[in-house]
Design an enzyme around this catalytic site. Sequence first.
Site, PDB file in Angstrom:
ATOM      1  N   TYR A 122      24.339  53.358   9.429  1.00 34.77           N
ATOM      2  CA  TYR A 122      25.777  53.181   9.647  1.00 34.77           C
ATOM      3  C   TYR A 122      26.567  53.702   8.436  1.00 34.77           C
ATOM      4  O   TYR A 122      27.547  54.444   8.594  1.00 34.77           O
ATOM      5  CB  TYR A 122      26.116  51.710   9.886  1.00 34.77           C
ATOM      6  CG  TYR A 122      27.611  51.470   9.923  1.00 34.77           C
ATOM      7  CD1 TYR A 122      28.358  51.835  11.046  1.00 34.77           C
ATOM      8  CD2 TYR A 122      28.286  50.934   8.832  1.00 34.77           C
ATOM      9  CE1 TYR A 122      29.739  51.665  11.067  1.00 34.77           C
ATOM     10  CE2 TYR A 122      29.655  50.762   8.844  1.00 34.77           C
ATOM     11  CZ  TYR A 122      30.378  51.127   9.971  1.00 34.77           C
ATOM     12  OH  TYR A 122      31.747  50.970   9.988  1.00 34.77           O
ATOM     13  N   ARG A 156      32.672  43.773  -0.753  1.00 35.52           N
ATOM     14  CA  ARG A 156      33.969  43.259  -1.211  1.00 35.52           C
ATOM     15  C   ARG A 156      34.837  42.775  -0.059  1.00 35.52           C
ATOM     16  O   ARG A 156      35.568  41.782  -0.183  1.00 35.52           O
ATOM     17  CB  ARG A 156      34.693  44.366  -1.984  1.00 35.52           C
ATOM     18  CG  ARG A 156      36.053  43.993  -2.550  1.00 35.52           C
ATOM     19  CD  ARG A 156      36.843  45.241  -2.870  1.00 35.52           C
ATOM     20  NE  ARG A 156      37.101  46.028  -1.665  1.00 35.52           N
ATOM     21  CZ  ARG A 156      37.475  47.311  -1.675  1.00 35.52           C
ATOM     22  NH1 ARG A 156      37.600  47.947  -2.822  1.00 35.52           N
ATOM     23  NH2 ARG A 156      37.700  47.940  -0.540  1.00 35.52           N
ATOM     24  N   ARG A 172      34.705  42.249  12.468  1.00 35.04           N
ATOM     25  CA  ARG A 172      33.924  43.446  12.183  1.00 35.04           C
ATOM     26  C   ARG A 172      32.745  43.005  11.316  1.00 35.04           C
ATOM     27  O   ARG A 172      32.945  42.419  10.249  1.00 35.04           O
ATOM     28  CB  ARG A 172      34.766  44.486  11.447  1.00 35.04           C
ATOM     29  CG  ARG A 172      35.875  45.072  12.305  1.00 35.04           C
ATOM     30  CD  ARG A 172      36.702  46.082  11.545  1.00 35.04           C
ATOM     31  NE  ARG A 172      37.426  45.473  10.434  1.00 35.04           N
ATOM     32  CZ  ARG A 172      38.302  46.120   9.676  1.00 35.04           C
ATOM     33  NH1 ARG A 172      38.570  47.382   9.900  1.00 35.04           N
ATOM     34  NH2 ARG A 172      38.920  45.499   8.689  1.00 35.04           N
ATOM     35  N   PHE A 223      36.976  63.764 -10.339  1.00 38.48           N
ATOM     36  CA  PHE A 223      37.295  63.332  -8.985  1.00 38.48           C
ATOM     37  C   PHE A 223      36.157  62.496  -8.393  1.00 38.48           C
ATOM     38  O   PHE A 223      36.387  61.492  -7.718  1.00 38.48           O
ATOM     39  CB  PHE A 223      37.564  64.562  -8.113  1.00 38.48           C
ATOM     40  CG  PHE A 223      37.668  64.284  -6.647  1.00 38.48           C
ATOM     41  CD1 PHE A 223      38.819  63.740  -6.106  1.00 38.48           C
ATOM     42  CD2 PHE A 223      36.608  64.555  -5.798  1.00 38.48           C
ATOM     43  CE1 PHE A 223      38.915  63.470  -4.747  1.00 38.48           C
ATOM     44  CE2 PHE A 223      36.690  64.304  -4.443  1.00 38.48           C
ATOM     45  CZ  PHE A 223      37.844  63.756  -3.914  1.00 38.48           C
TER      46      PHE A 223
END
Length: 418
Positions: free
Chosen positions: A168, A214, A227, A287
């Site tokens: 997933y 989290r 969920r 980044f």
Amino acid sequence: MGSLGTFLRYPDDIYPLLKMKRAMEKAEKQIPPEPHWAFCYSMLHKVSRSFSLVIQQLGTQLRNAVCVFYLVLRALDTVEDDTSIPTDEKLPILIAFHRHIYDIDWHYSCGTKEYKVLMDQFHYVSAAFVELEKGYQEAIEEITKRMGAGMAKFICQEVETVDDYDEYCHYVAGLVGLGLSKLFLASGSEVLTPDWEHISNSMGLFLQKTNIIRDYLEDINEIPKSRMFWPRKIWGKYAAKLEDLKYEKNSNSSVQCLNEMVSNALTHIEDCLKFMASLRDPSIFRFCAIPQIMAIGTLALCYNNVQVFRGVVKLRRGLTAKVIDRTKTMADVYGAFYDFSCMLKTKVDKKDPNASKTLKQLEDVQQLCRDNGVLHKRKSYVNDKGQSNNLYIVMLMILLAIVFAYLRANGVVSDDEQ
């Protein structure tokens, strides 16, 4: 920007916070004039202020591609996350989403707040997408197609095993890592290592697993339907139902389950460090590196912390600003991972069922950082609390900031003079 109490406790936060605030203001002023690009960058700022700041590191063409890529996947994620959409309606949208991005008239109303705006005006994102170079378009289309199919699969399938969990996370985040690597290659700024797919996937999994840990309470309390992304193979050891973990009477077992989830996420660190060490372009490096450091910092806060089941656990804003300000080289990354692994290690309870495994993982990370990083002559993220002799400096800086803000508000100081 932060409370006075926080500033007094962490005076070193002030300068990085001011720099970050100024950088955000500058980014807002650099929004392109074209309506579709203006929408994309304005929306990026609304859905993720930290990402909109980090993306400014990149060159214009790559920045535009990453901006569109991010918004396309945010839109796809909005469809997946909206539990009010009937399954028979949601599945075809997810599976066909990679075709919708070419249709400048397509939009679909779902989501809430800024995500609803994104979906209602998605034609602006499509208009920006079709202006990208073909190499960027092909990479974005491929990843969107694979992600949509993966999301559709897990709409109809629960996350039962750890392999399901990894699969997933691959679909919703590992593919993001692969897609970004493809965009970096298309820009001509990076080359791909032989194991690029595996380590790119790990970069995404590390971030996604951190978010899943989290966001437990937010996800489990989702209306009209929870969920649930934590794998039953793990939480089933500690509770009869996943939602039972949020109840205070189950705090001890809930924290043990949380700690095993964190230990699972730590398995990806070596691959993440390898990926970042392979990057050549400084802007692409920053980044990629900044979110990874924020992830290990977040895991250090979440570990053994029952507050994960009570409210929001996240890095203080000043620490985020420090990460953005300090992260310039791979040595900085090794230092940050070393610091946060040390912080996490101090929280390990020897009575925890997974204590020995977690400690071994952390010791391996620390050894890797010692072997490859320069850990001396640097500022620590863990031992940087404010000291009493800094109080007067802090108060002076706050006073100067207030005076400066007053002068600017009254036109005495202009932006050009700063």
